[in-house]
Write a protein that holds these residues in place. Sequence first.
Motif, PDB file in Angstrom:
ATOM      1  N   SER A 135       0.817  -1.215   0.000  1.00 51.66           N
ATOM      2  CA  SER A 135       0.000   0.000   0.000  1.00 51.66           C
ATOM      3  C   SER A 135       0.850   1.265   0.000  1.00 51.66           C
ATOM      4  N   VAL A 136       2.025   1.212   0.630  1.00 48.12           N
ATOM      5  CA  VAL A 136       2.960   2.335   0.635  1.00 48.12           C
ATOM      6  C   VAL A 136       4.364   1.803   0.366  1.00 48.12           C
ATOM      7  N   GLU A 137       5.271   2.687   0.036  1.00 50.67           N
ATOM      8  CA  GLU A 137       6.614   2.271  -0.359  1.00 50.67           C
ATOM      9  C   GLU A 137       7.525   1.964   0.833  1.00 50.67           C
ATOM     10  N   GLY A 138       7.351   2.698   1.925  1.00 49.35           N
ATOM     11  CA  GLY A 138       8.205   2.483   3.086  1.00 49.35           C
ATOM     12  C   GLY A 138       9.443   3.348   3.137  1.00 49.35           C
ATOM     13  N   ASP A 139       9.589   4.280   2.190  1.00 48.05           N
ATOM     14  CA  ASP A 139      10.800   5.107   2.146  1.00 48.05           C
ATOM     15  C   ASP A 139      10.910   6.024   3.360  1.00 48.05           C
ATOM     16  N   TYR A 140       9.803   6.607   3.786  1.00 46.74           N
ATOM     17  CA  TYR A 140       9.848   7.518   4.931  1.00 46.74           C
ATOM     18  C   TYR A 140      10.130   6.768   6.223  1.00 46.74           C
ATOM     19  N   ALA A 141       9.623   5.559   6.323  1.00 50.88           N
ATOM     20  CA  ALA A 141       9.945   4.737   7.490  1.00 50.88           C
ATOM     21  C   ALA A 141      11.438   4.419   7.528  1.00 50.88           C
ATOM     22  N   LYS A 142      12.030   4.128   6.369  1.00 49.89           N
ATOM     23  CA  LYS A 142      13.468   3.861   6.303  1.00 49.89           C
ATOM     24  C   LYS A 142      14.269   5.101   6.697  1.00 49.89           C
ATOM     25  N   ALA A 143      13.851   6.272   6.232  1.00 54.60           N
ATOM     26  CA  ALA A 143      14.560   7.512   6.564  1.00 54.60           C
ATOM     27  C   ALA A 143      14.498   7.782   8.063  1.00 54.60           C
ATOM     28  N   ALA A 144      13.308   7.608   8.654  1.00 49.70           N
ATOM     29  CA  ALA A 144      13.147   7.868  10.087  1.00 49.70           C
ATOM     30  C   ALA A 144      13.994   6.911  10.913  1.00 49.70           C
ATOM     31  N   ARG A 145      14.006   5.660  10.538  1.00 57.12           N
ATOM     32  CA  ARG A 145      14.778   4.673  11.301  1.00 57.12           C
ATOM     33  C   ARG A 145      16.279   4.871  11.117  1.00 57.12           C
ATOM     34  N   ALA A 146      16.677   5.386   9.958  1.00 56.79           N
ATOM     35  CA  ALA A 146      18.092   5.697   9.748  1.00 56.79           C
ATOM     36  C   ALA A 146      18.526   6.827  10.680  1.00 56.79           C
ATOM     37  N   ILE A 147      17.677   7.842  10.832  1.00 55.69           N
ATOM     38  CA  ILE A 147      17.987   8.931  11.758  1.00 55.69           C
ATOM     39  C   ILE A 147      18.098   8.389  13.177  1.00 55.69           C
ATOM     40  N   GLU A 148      17.193   7.515  13.553  1.00 55.55           N
ATOM     41  CA  GLU A 148      17.216   6.923  14.885  1.00 55.55           C
ATOM     42  C   GLU A 148      18.511   6.152  15.116  1.00 55.55           C
ATOM     43  N   ARG A 149      18.953   5.386  14.120  1.00 51.34           N
ATOM     44  CA  ARG A 149      20.211   4.615  14.240  1.00 51.34           C
ATOM     45  C   ARG A 149      21.413   5.531  14.387  1.00 51.34           C
ATOM     46  N   VAL A 150      21.459   6.556  13.550  1.00 50.84           N
ATOM     47  CA  VAL A 150      22.612   7.461  13.580  1.00 50.84           C
ATOM     48  C   VAL A 150      22.693   8.171  14.925  1.00 50.84           C
ATOM     49  N   MET A 151      21.573   8.630  15.425  1.00 52.16           N
ATOM     50  CA  MET A 151      21.586   9.314  16.720  1.00 52.16           C
ATOM     51  C   MET A 151      21.974   8.366  17.845  1.00 52.16           C
ATOM     52  N   GLN A 152      21.549   7.129  17.760  1.00 52.46           N
ATOM     53  CA  GLN A 152      21.924   6.164  18.799  1.00 52.46           C
ATOM     54  C   GLN A 152      23.428   5.934  18.815  1.00 52.46           C
ATOM     55  N   ARG A 153      24.024   5.848  17.628  1.00 52.71           N
ATOM     56  CA  ARG A 153      25.481   5.683  17.562  1.00 52.71           C
ATOM     57  C   ARG A 153      26.191   6.906  18.115  1.00 52.71           C
ATOM     58  N   ARG A 154      25.693   8.076  17.792  1.00 49.04           N
ATOM     59  CA  ARG A 154      26.341   9.303  18.243  1.00 49.04           C
ATOM     60  C   ARG A 154      26.164   9.545  19.740  1.00 49.04           C
TER      61      ARG A 154
ATOM     62  N   ARG B 126      23.027   6.055  23.166  1.00 51.78           N
ATOM     63  CA  ARG B 126      21.746   5.613  23.711  1.00 51.78           C
ATOM     64  C   ARG B 126      20.656   5.919  22.688  1.00 51.78           C
ATOM     65  N   LEU B 127      19.560   5.204  22.813  1.00 54.11           N
ATOM     66  CA  LEU B 127      18.461   5.380  21.874  1.00 54.11           C
ATOM     67  C   LEU B 127      17.697   6.667  22.179  1.00 54.11           C
ATOM     68  N   ILE B 128      17.471   7.471  21.144  1.00 58.41           N
ATOM     69  CA  ILE B 128      16.561   8.615  21.216  1.00 58.41           C
ATOM     70  C   ILE B 128      15.359   8.220  20.354  1.00 58.41           C
ATOM     71  N   PRO B 129      14.342   7.630  20.970  1.00 62.53           N
ATOM     72  CA  PRO B 129      13.289   7.001  20.171  1.00 62.53           C
ATOM     73  C   PRO B 129      12.394   8.003  19.450  1.00 62.53           C
ATOM     74  N   MET B 130      11.805   7.524  18.376  1.00 59.92           N
ATOM     75  CA  MET B 130      10.859   8.325  17.624  1.00 59.92           C
ATOM     76  C   MET B 130       9.649   8.650  18.500  1.00 59.92           C
ATOM     77  N   ASN B 131       9.125   9.845  18.356  1.00 54.07           N
ATOM     78  CA  ASN B 131       7.936  10.235  19.112  1.00 54.07           C
ATOM     79  C   ASN B 131       6.725  10.326  18.189  1.00 54.07           C
ATOM     80  N   ILE B 132       5.624  10.831  18.716  1.00 52.22           N
ATOM     81  CA  ILE B 132       4.386  10.910  17.947  1.00 52.22           C
ATOM     82  C   ILE B 132       4.566  11.731  16.673  1.00 52.22           C
ATOM     83  N   ASP B 133       5.306  12.826  16.760  1.00 48.47           N
ATOM     84  CA  ASP B 133       5.498  13.675  15.578  1.00 48.47           C
ATOM     85  C   ASP B 133       6.313  12.955  14.514  1.00 48.47           C
ATOM     86  N   GLY B 134       7.346  12.228  14.954  1.00 46.87           N
ATOM     87  CA  GLY B 134       8.153  11.486  13.992  1.00 46.87           C
ATOM     88  C   GLY B 134       7.375  10.373  13.334  1.00 46.87           C
TER      89      GLY B 134
END
Length: 276
Positions: free
Chosen positions: A180-199, A202-210
């Motif tokens: 139904s959807v491509e999933g590109d935005y989900a991949k982008a959001a999770r990539a940001i989450e991974r990068v921030m966790q490495r930096r 600790r995990l900075i989890p996605m919130n309602i806005d994300g």
Amino acid sequence: MTEASTLEQAAAQWWRTSICDIAPGRIAYRGYPIEELIGRISFPAMIWLMLRGELPTPQQEKLLQAALVASVDHGPHAPSIAIAQMAVSCGLPLNGAMASAINTLDDVHGGAGEQAIELYDYVLRRSQAEEIDAAAAAAIDHFTATRSKYLPGFGHRFHPVDPRAAPLLALVDAAVADGSVEGDYAKAARAIERVMQRRKGRLIPMNIDGATAVIYGELGFAAPLARGIFCLSRAVGILSHAWEQAGRKDRNKGPMPKLFGYKYEGQQRRHLDVAP
């Protein structure tokens, strides 16, 4: 061309719309007669129709409805809700209280969804030429250098883990799985989450806005519409709290109880510094 025909042409061209067609005895939205819509489509589907010009698929409607439900309210400590309550206590009617509250939904309180889509769009543009985590790192650096140190869509001042994010993302994943959807935005959001966790280490989890930004992006809504749709959703919570407050006897309800004072930080002056 006669004066009458000129006036008629001017009138026809002054207000133009592809959204509604109103004439005596006729009301149609995006070409659909209102009598065909009433009782047959949901309010989320109506929102989609008005904004997009076509009716949504069942999966698109399900995702939009989930985002709307998730964003309805976040309690009296949310500035928009508090303002609605204070406005009612000062004598404003419901429409005035709602207007006062909705006007606070700007960049800081209410704009994170729009900003998160812009952040994801940056990642997706960069990822066409580089690996997505590298694109996410560049997006983070660009946003914090040009916009704010607060990254929209990640972390929450109140919730260690926002309980709304996981079920929303699960719905997106299901929609990706059935095509139904491509999933590109989900991949982008999770990539940001991974990068921030490495930096951060600790995990900075996605919130309602994300999470809702992922949904709006997957559904093809322009970034500014993320804020507009959020306003539609939060208006329900605003109305609910305003109506609840209307049933109470509070008068001129301030931001804090009366027993708590405020701190004065100005100068203390004992004498007027001018001659009489």
